[in-house]
Design an enzyme around this catalytic site. Structure first.
Site, PDB file in Angstrom:
ATOM      1  N   HIS A 198       0.842  -1.085   0.000  1.00 51.45           N
ATOM      2  CA  HIS A 198      -0.039  -0.210   0.178  1.00 51.45           C
ATOM      3  C   HIS A 198       1.036   1.249  -0.063  1.00 51.45           C
ATOM      4  O   HIS A 198       0.480   2.240  -0.652  1.00 51.45           O
ATOM      5  CB  HIS A 198      -0.943   0.062   1.162  1.00 51.45           C
ATOM      6  N   ARG A 305      -2.208  -1.395 -16.267  1.00 52.62           N
ATOM      7  CA  ARG A 305      -2.224  -2.414 -15.189  1.00 52.62           C
ATOM      8  C   ARG A 305      -3.533  -2.672 -14.370  1.00 52.62           C
ATOM      9  O   ARG A 305      -3.471  -2.181 -13.175  1.00 52.62           O
ATOM     10  CB  ARG A 305      -0.950  -2.372 -14.237  1.00 52.62           C
ATOM     11  N   ARG A 341      -4.106  -4.455 -19.722  1.00 51.43           N
ATOM     12  CA  ARG A 341      -3.746  -5.878 -19.504  1.00 51.43           C
ATOM     13  C   ARG A 341      -4.727  -6.500 -18.720  1.00 51.43           C
ATOM     14  O   ARG A 341      -5.029  -5.874 -17.529  1.00 51.43           O
ATOM     15  CB  ARG A 341      -2.192  -5.636 -18.689  1.00 51.43           C
ATOM     16  N   ASP A 461       9.564  -9.131 -16.062  1.00 53.92           N
ATOM     17  CA  ASP A 461       9.452 -10.389 -15.924  1.00 53.92           C
ATOM     18  C   ASP A 461      10.459 -11.268 -16.616  1.00 53.92           C
ATOM     19  O   ASP A 461      10.776 -12.257 -16.283  1.00 53.92           O
ATOM     20  CB  ASP A 461       8.112 -10.837 -15.854  1.00 53.92           C
ATOM     21  N   CYS A 508       7.106  -2.636 -22.715  1.00 52.55           N
ATOM     22  CA  CYS A 508       6.132  -1.876 -21.867  1.00 52.55           C
ATOM     23  C   CYS A 508       7.312  -1.998 -20.434  1.00 52.55           C
ATOM     24  O   CYS A 508       6.693  -1.602 -19.382  1.00 52.55           O
ATOM     25  CB  CYS A 508       4.800  -2.338 -21.451  1.00 52.55           C
TER      26      CYS A 508
HETATM   27  C1  PEP Z   1       7.249  -6.721 -17.116  1.00 51.37           C
HETATM   28  O1  PEP Z   1       7.014  -7.701 -16.481  1.00 51.37           O
HETATM   29  O2  PEP Z   1       8.041  -5.971 -17.683  1.00 51.37           O
HETATM   30  C2  PEP Z   1       5.764  -5.625 -16.816  1.00 51.37           C
HETATM   31  C3  PEP Z   1       5.826  -4.607 -17.780  1.00 51.37           C
HETATM   32  O3  PEP Z   1       5.081  -5.997 -16.209  1.00 51.37           O
HETATM   33  P1  PEP Z   1       4.982  -5.969 -14.469  1.00 51.37           P
HETATM   34  O4  PEP Z   1       6.335  -4.891 -14.087  1.00 51.37           O
HETATM   35  O5  PEP Z   1       3.752  -5.120 -14.210  1.00 51.37           O
HETATM   36  O6  PEP Z   1       4.933  -7.250 -13.919  1.00 51.37           O
HETATM   37 MG    MG Z   2       5.300  -8.404 -15.723  1.00 47.17          MG
END
Ligand code: PEP
Ligand code: MG
Length: 588
Positions: A198, A305, A341, A461, A508
């Protein structure tokens, strides 16, 4: 996590809210010391129970006030952050547990309450489930509030500095976070927490740069020392050199010029120095972030997101609520696409309305599309809201996170088609894309390509899953190298495969806001980037300074051993020659 460099010391935490600041470090203690042990006579029991009840009700009232102030200042989603505390204060586990200690152990109210809190705290820590551990800050907030009433202290006794500073907390509870004034608390460093806690959500909403998850390293942040912190990369320079300070001030001066220019006149198209067109779109956490994205002239939204609508929530947002949230973003960008997303929950992001079992490896567990396909009602509801918000013009594009197989894509495509037909929208007008975040998808993109319209490269990720580095572990942050040779090859393969399949390709992940990373991505051929609105002035200026042609020369042939091991150094050398390193902030 840290390394020395001259007089300066570098500390690395987790990036939680972007933005770079220079300021003095000020530690803020918010804890209330444990009340002294005090027993009572049997005749005093009713009085003590009443004292506890009054303190509890007064706390509920105060939290409701804070909730309302937060709703007015930041919005309903942020206001809901206080709901778990309101529920805790009515939870029989806490209320009956405390009164039992008063009645059976003859403890004074403050002592009985604190004892019960300590037990609940131990239960939370034992749970080792991120969803539950995140509740710790709420529990501590509740403790603080009730004890200050019982001990007759001022409602919010914590002294916050009244001069501009970077504030350092062991932990930051929501009720303290919303009291922060962004013109004074110019940066936050928090020992506990994750990027989805939070406190991090509130820091982003208030536009305060934040680095979290430092753990014991927080002790290195000496009270009163100057520091430069970068909430976008998690880097903190303690006691920077005169040269580093001068560089920071200069970068900020130029960025504030770019910001002023952006607010004075509509921004034109973004092009590299050699005239190559680049699209800069916005990453949003909340629908109201669209306003910031409009101010910096974002070409639509590359990553909304949507899970931030449900993290920490006890009730699933209805289709109508979601439709309104998504439509408001679509309406903010009449001339550009909005990429939504689908819920990326699990990993480190948990709604409270789902019973998400504790997992040994949550990032390898029940996450994102796996959850959505297992819960068709939840998923269909979201897709219906999204399809309706996009209408027949394809203005809303659906992006699937954490894909590992063609089956997941086919199952989603079927749901999107069914839902679109059900609401009278032509399924062909709903673009569907996937996040490229797992090596499995890179390997099979040729199989998946014909079933999708676009891909978005999630460098955060993809680095975590390729390099086997948990992105939520600050101890490993130095290993999370999105420019590792393995990553460069993957970026090149994704670009080649997606282009030869005729897919639209965007990035992204956070690598697009790192100058060296962005230069490499430009060199490989990427032209469409989605970044946080706060990073626009810097990235816009950066893109205008580099030559896509020269970068392409430096990033060619990544398949060759010699090239891939040299490319990062070559790009840095090119940037050094083009843009003095001092002008690139903390990018080294
Ligand atoms: C990523 O994984 O690069 C991404 C943009 O998604 P998140 O950071 O929200 O997992
Ligand atoms: Mg991600």
């Amino acid at each position: 996590m840290q390394s020395g460099s001259g007089g300066a010391e570098r500390v690395l935490g987790l990036a939680a809210s972007p933005g770079r600041v220079l300021g003095e470090l000020r530690r803020v203690e918010w804890n209330v010391a444990a009340p002294r042990h005090r027993t009572i006579a049997e005749t005093e029991i009713p009085v003590e129970v009443l004292r506890f009840d009054e303190a509890r009700l007064a706390s509920i009232e105060r939290i409701e006030e804070l909730r309302e102030t937060t709703r007015r200042k930041l919005g309903e989603i942020e206001a809901k952050i206080f709901d778990p505390q309101l529920m805790m204060l009515q939870d029989p586990d806490l209320v009956e547990g405390t009164t039992r200690y008063i009645r059976e152990n003859f403890l004074a109210a403050e002592r009985a309450f604190d004892w019960r809190i300590t037990e609940l705290r131990t239960q939370i820590l034992d749970a080792a489930h991120l969803m539950i551990v995140d509740r710790l800050a709420d529990l501590m907030d509740v403790r603080y509030r009730v004890l200050t009433h019982l001990l007759g202290r001022a409602a919010d006794p914590t002294q916050l500095p009244n001069e501009r500073a970077i504030l350092v907390f062991d932990d930051l509870t929501p009720s303290l976070a919303v009291r922060l004034d962004p013109s004074i608390a110019v940066g936050l460093v928090i020992g506990a927490g994750s990027r989805t806690a939070h406190s991090a959500v509130l820091a982003r909403s208030m536009g305060i740069p934040a680095v979290v998850g430092l753990g014991k390293e927080i002790a290195r942040l000496e009270e009163g020392a100057m520091a430069i912190m970068d909430g976008g990369s998690g880097k903190i320079i303690v006691r920077p050199t005169t040269r580093e300070v001068a560089a920071h001030v200069e970068v900020e001066r130029r960025l504030s010029e770019v910001r002023d220019q952006l607010s004075d006149r509509p921004a034109g198209p973004v092009t590299t120095h050699d005239g190559v067109r680049v699209a800069l779109r916005a990453n949003l956490d909340q629908p109201h972030d669209a306003a910031a994205a409009q101010r910096v002239a974002a070409e639509g939204v590359g990553l909304f997101r949507s899970e931030f609508l449900v993290i920490g929530q006890r009730v699933i947002p209805s289709e109508k609520e979601q439709y309104e949230a998504y439509s408001s973003v679509v309406e903010s960008f009449p001339d550009h696409p909005v990429t939504l997303r689908t819920f990326d929950i699990g990993g480190d992001k948990f709604p409270l309305f789902l019973d998400m079992p504790p997992e040994e490896n949550p990032y390898l567990g029940w996450r994102a599309i796996r959850v959505c396909l297992d819960l068709p009602d939840l998923f269909r509801n979201q897709i219906r809201a999204a399809v309706r918000a996009g209408g027949d013009q394809g203005r809303l594009r659906i992006l699937i996170p954490f894909v590992t197989s063609l089956d997941e894509v086919l199952a989603t495509r079927k749901i999107v088609n069914d839902v679109a037909e059900g609401v009278g929208v032509d399924p062909a007008s709903v673009p569907l894309g996937i996040m490229v975040e797992t090596p499995a998808v890179v390997e099979t993109l040729d199989l998946i390509a014909e079933h999708i319209d676009f891909v978005s490269l999630g460098t955060n990720d993809l680095s975590q899953y390729t390099l086997a580095v948990d992105r939520g572990n600050a101890r490993l942050a130095h290993l999370s190298d999105a420019l590792h040779p393995a990553m460069l090859r993957l970026y090149a393969r994704v670009f080649e495969q997606a282009s030869s399949s005729g897919l639209e390709i965007a990035v992204c992940g956070d690598l697009a806001t790192d100058p060296t990373g962005l230069a490499v991505l430009l060199g490989i051929g990427y032209r469409d980037f989605s970044i946080a609105p706060v990073s626009f002035p810097e990235i816009r200026e950066f893109v205008g300074t580099v030559s896509a042609g020269e970068l392409a020369g430096l990033c060619a042939n990544l398949g060759e051993a010699d090239r891939v091991s040299r490319v990062k150094d070559d790009v840095i050398a090119y940037l050094d020659a083009t843009i003095p390193p001092d002008m690139r902030g903390l990018s080294e």
